[in-house]
Design a protein around this motif. Structure first.
Motif, PDB file in Angstrom:
ATOM      1  N   ASP A 249      -1.556 -53.460  -4.583  1.00 35.85           N
ATOM      2  CA  ASP A 249      -2.003 -54.678  -3.934  1.00 35.85           C
ATOM      3  C   ASP A 249      -1.682 -55.301  -2.937  1.00 35.85           C
ATOM      4  N   GLY A 250      -1.891 -53.286  -1.823  1.00 27.70           N
ATOM      5  CA  GLY A 250      -1.662 -52.609  -0.399  1.00 27.70           C
ATOM      6  C   GLY A 250       0.222 -52.765  -0.907  1.00 27.70           C
ATOM      7  N   THR A 251       0.315 -53.119  -1.041  1.00 27.76           N
ATOM      8  CA  THR A 251       1.913 -52.753  -0.784  1.00 27.76           C
ATOM      9  C   THR A 251       2.257 -52.103  -2.476  1.00 27.76           C
ATOM     10  N   ARG A 252       2.304 -52.587  -3.009  1.00 30.65           N
ATOM     11  CA  ARG A 252       2.838 -52.729  -4.646  1.00 30.65           C
ATOM     12  C   ARG A 252       1.792 -51.869  -4.830  1.00 30.65           C
ATOM     13  N   VAL A 253       3.059 -50.643  -6.069  1.00 32.47           N
ATOM     14  CA  VAL A 253       1.651 -49.900  -6.710  1.00 32.47           C
ATOM     15  C   VAL A 253       2.003 -49.735  -8.528  1.00 32.47           C
ATOM     16  N   TRP A 254       0.766 -50.199  -9.189  1.00 31.45           N
ATOM     17  CA  TRP A 254       1.398 -50.464 -10.823  1.00 31.45           C
ATOM     18  C   TRP A 254       0.304 -49.295 -11.629  1.00 31.45           C
ATOM     19  N   TYR A 255       0.889 -48.581 -12.835  1.00 33.04           N
ATOM     20  CA  TYR A 255       0.410 -47.821 -13.673  1.00 33.04           C
ATOM     21  C   TYR A 255      -0.182 -48.881 -14.547  1.00 33.04           C
ATOM     22  N   VAL A 256      -1.394 -49.040 -15.121  1.00 35.96           N
ATOM     23  CA  VAL A 256      -2.007 -49.934 -15.591  1.00 35.96           C
ATOM     24  C   VAL A 256      -2.930 -49.293 -16.989  1.00 35.96           C
ATOM     25  N   ASN A 257      -2.077 -49.508 -18.515  1.00 33.93           N
ATOM     26  CA  ASN A 257      -2.555 -48.677 -19.351  1.00 33.93           C
ATOM     27  C   ASN A 257      -2.140 -49.119 -20.632  1.00 33.93           C
ATOM     28  N   ILE A 258      -1.888 -49.578 -20.948  1.00 35.29           N
ATOM     29  CA  ILE A 258      -1.439 -50.418 -22.411  1.00 35.29           C
ATOM     30  C   ILE A 258      -0.385 -51.705 -21.838  1.00 35.29           C
ATOM     31  N   LYS A 259       0.152 -51.462 -21.147  1.00 36.40           N
ATOM     32  CA  LYS A 259       0.949 -52.655 -19.936  1.00 36.40           C
ATOM     33  C   LYS A 259       1.362 -51.891 -18.242  1.00 36.40           C
ATOM     34  N   PRO A 260       1.714 -52.657 -17.927  1.00 34.78           N
ATOM     35  CA  PRO A 260       1.350 -52.814 -16.372  1.00 34.78           C
ATOM     36  C   PRO A 260       2.758 -52.213 -16.105  1.00 34.78           C
ATOM     37  N   THR A 261       2.931 -50.631 -15.380  1.00 35.63           N
ATOM     38  CA  THR A 261       4.304 -50.325 -14.619  1.00 35.63           C
ATOM     39  C   THR A 261       4.423 -50.406 -13.386  1.00 35.63           C
ATOM     40  N   GLU A 262       5.702 -50.708 -12.785  1.00 33.58           N
ATOM     41  CA  GLU A 262       5.275 -50.643 -11.293  1.00 33.58           C
ATOM     42  C   GLU A 262       5.812 -50.147 -10.787  1.00 33.58           C
ATOM     43  N   LEU A 263       5.728 -48.631 -10.366  1.00 35.45           N
ATOM     44  CA  LEU A 263       6.447 -47.595  -9.790  1.00 35.45           C
ATOM     45  C   LEU A 263       6.829 -47.834  -7.890  1.00 35.45           C
ATOM     46  N   ALA A 264       8.123 -47.834  -8.033  1.00 34.82           N
ATOM     47  CA  ALA A 264       9.355 -48.356  -6.942  1.00 34.82           C
ATOM     48  C   ALA A 264       9.396 -47.617  -5.773  1.00 34.82           C
ATOM     49  N   GLY A 265       8.856 -47.251  -4.864  1.00 32.13           N
ATOM     50  CA  GLY A 265       8.522 -46.973  -3.507  1.00 32.13           C
ATOM     51  C   GLY A 265       8.036 -45.669  -3.417  1.00 32.13           C
ATOM     52  N   GLY A 281       3.945 -37.195  -1.657  1.00 29.39           N
ATOM     53  CA  GLY A 281       4.761 -35.701  -1.379  1.00 29.39           C
ATOM     54  C   GLY A 281       6.475 -35.715  -1.024  1.00 29.39           C
ATOM     55  N   VAL A 282       6.619 -36.710  -1.157  1.00 31.56           N
ATOM     56  CA  VAL A 282       7.953 -37.110  -1.137  1.00 31.56           C
ATOM     57  C   VAL A 282       8.827 -37.502  -2.833  1.00 31.56           C
ATOM     58  N   HIS A 283       7.817 -37.850  -3.877  1.00 32.20           N
ATOM     59  CA  HIS A 283       8.436 -37.868  -5.121  1.00 32.20           C
ATOM     60  C   HIS A 283       7.076 -38.411  -5.598  1.00 32.20           C
ATOM     61  N   ASN A 284       7.195 -37.550  -7.787  1.00 34.85           N
ATOM     62  CA  ASN A 284       6.452 -37.425  -8.315  1.00 34.85           C
ATOM     63  C   ASN A 284       6.363 -38.383  -9.821  1.00 34.85           C
ATOM     64  N   TRP A 285       4.918 -38.882 -10.066  1.00 34.78           N
ATOM     65  CA  TRP A 285       5.651 -40.080 -10.733  1.00 34.78           C
ATOM     66  C   TRP A 285       4.175 -39.802 -12.359  1.00 34.78           C
ATOM     67  N   ASP A 286       4.562 -39.273 -13.161  1.00 32.17           N
ATOM     68  CA  ASP A 286       3.678 -39.029 -14.310  1.00 32.17           C
ATOM     69  C   ASP A 286       4.131 -39.980 -15.365  1.00 32.17           C
ATOM     70  N   CYS A 287       2.647 -40.797 -15.314  1.00 34.83           N
ATOM     71  CA  CYS A 287       2.638 -41.628 -16.303  1.00 34.83           C
ATOM     72  C   CYS A 287       2.222 -41.203 -17.901  1.00 34.83           C
ATOM     73  N   ASN A 295       3.717 -46.450 -24.933  1.00 38.88           N
ATOM     74  CA  ASN A 295       4.105 -47.336 -23.898  1.00 38.88           C
ATOM     75  C   ASN A 295       4.883 -46.295 -22.964  1.00 38.88           C
ATOM     76  N   PRO A 296       3.355 -46.457 -20.971  1.00 40.18           N
ATOM     77  CA  PRO A 296       3.310 -45.016 -20.368  1.00 40.18           C
ATOM     78  C   PRO A 296       4.560 -45.489 -19.176  1.00 40.18           C
ATOM     79  N   SER A 297       5.760 -44.364 -19.051  1.00 41.33           N
ATOM     80  CA  SER A 297       7.074 -44.934 -19.191  1.00 41.33           C
ATOM     81  C   SER A 297       7.238 -44.710 -17.097  1.00 41.33           C
ATOM     82  N   CYS A 298       6.075 -43.345 -16.959  1.00 40.65           N
ATOM     83  CA  CYS A 298       6.801 -42.783 -15.639  1.00 40.65           C
ATOM     84  C   CYS A 298       7.200 -42.431 -15.331  1.00 40.65           C
TER      85      CYS A 298
END
Length: 304
Positions: A249-265, A281-287, A295-298
């Motif tokens: 939404d320009g601020t928050r990020v979600w991985y949406v597949n089966i269920k939405p999972t918010e990625l913090a930070g 570049g600082v963190h990786n999120w593996d969904c 369900n993805p654990s990201c």
């Protein structure tokens, strides 16, 4: 719109100087057979001989072979009038002169092969009829008014959803086909999913996110199922695809597949997506990692 177009001669397999029986054909008990699946019996090619047999064309939908001057489409002999030099392959269709075949079965309706074209799957048209990939006519459809998306179409009078069965819905003149999220359409102001009315889904705020996901003011949807409400304060109109299954939404990020999972930070300014993985570049999120329910654990890890 997918316009796979191919002259058979230009796209044929390299001709060989000696007989070659290549898949999906095999030699069984001295007979040439069409056998695309190893667990099913082969279909003999009447009159084909192993000593001069060659595969001249092959795609995902059908193959053309030659033996003793006779061409075969899969296991079906083609007429003597078949001309490999002028024949054309479009998806599941083979066109030759005024003859048209779908998956090697002759199309029953007369086809204007000169104007024949593929539309969005599974539709095709010759400006007189609308055809499905199987070769059957989509009865009542007006090819001159037709607009298509994957699996669905509409002309000035009817909406069509094509799956195992074809659903035809009359309309008053206003149809929106959603191609980003599979199966959705808006007909005269009401939402439909796979040809069924979805009265409980808010049409005014509905928009697609990816192939299987959408969002409204009421939450995230997978197919026609609401899978999660929106977090407090989130405006659904701001949620847009970032890349692949990641949305923001320009601020928050979600991985949406089966269920939405918010990625913090996530630092959106530096975010890069590769398939089911995001990195800032600082963190990786593996969904790509899923739990026992699929369900993805990201999984979040620091960049080394």
């Amino acid at each position: 719109m997918n316009l796979r177009y191919c002259a058979l001669l230009a796209c044929s397999l390299p001709l060989v100087a000696h007989a070659e029986i290549a898949p999906p054909y095999q030699l069984e008990a001295g007979k040439v057979v069409f056998k695309p699946y190893g667990n099913q019996p082969g279909a003999p090619l009447a009159g084909a001989q192993a000593e001069d047999f060659e595969v001249t064309y092959r795609n995902d939908d059908f193959s053309i072979a030659l033996s003793h001057g006779r061409y075969f489409c899969n296991a079906n002999p083609l007429p003597d009038s078949f001309d490999i030099d002028t024949a054309k392959a479009l998806g599941s269709f083979l066109l030759s002169g005024q003859q048209a075949y779908a998956y090697c079965e002759q199309v029953k309706a007369p086809v204007n092969t000169a104007s024949f074209k593929l539309l969005d799957h599974p539709f095709a048209s010759d400006d007189r009829h609308v055809f499905l990939v199987t070769g059957e006519v989509l009865n009542g459809a007006n090819p001159r008014q037709l607009k298509t998306a994957h699996g669905q179409a509409a002309d000035q009078r009817h909406y069509y959803y094509v799956a195992e069965q074809t659903k035809v819905i009359p309309h008053k003149g206003k149809v929106t086909l959603y191609d980003v999220c599979q199966g959705w359409a808006k007909i005269d102001g009401d939402l439909y999913f796979e040809g069924k009315a979805q009265k409980e889904v808010d049409a005014a705020s509905f928009h697609c996110l990816n192939f299987s996901s959408a969002v409204t003011k009421d939450g995230f949807y997978s197919g026609n199922q609401r899978i999660a409400p929106l977090p407090t304060g989130v405006d659904s109109t701001l949620i847009k695809p970032l890349q692949e299954n990641f949305v923001t939404d320009g601020t928050r990020v979600w991985y949406v597949n089966i269920k939405p999972t918010e990625l913090a930070g996530v630092n959106l300014a530096a975010a890069k997506v590769e398939y089911d993985r995001l990195s800032d570049g600082v963190h990786n999120w593996d969904c790509s990692v899923h739990d026992d329910q699929g369900n993805p654990s990201c999984k979040k890890t620091a960049v080394e």
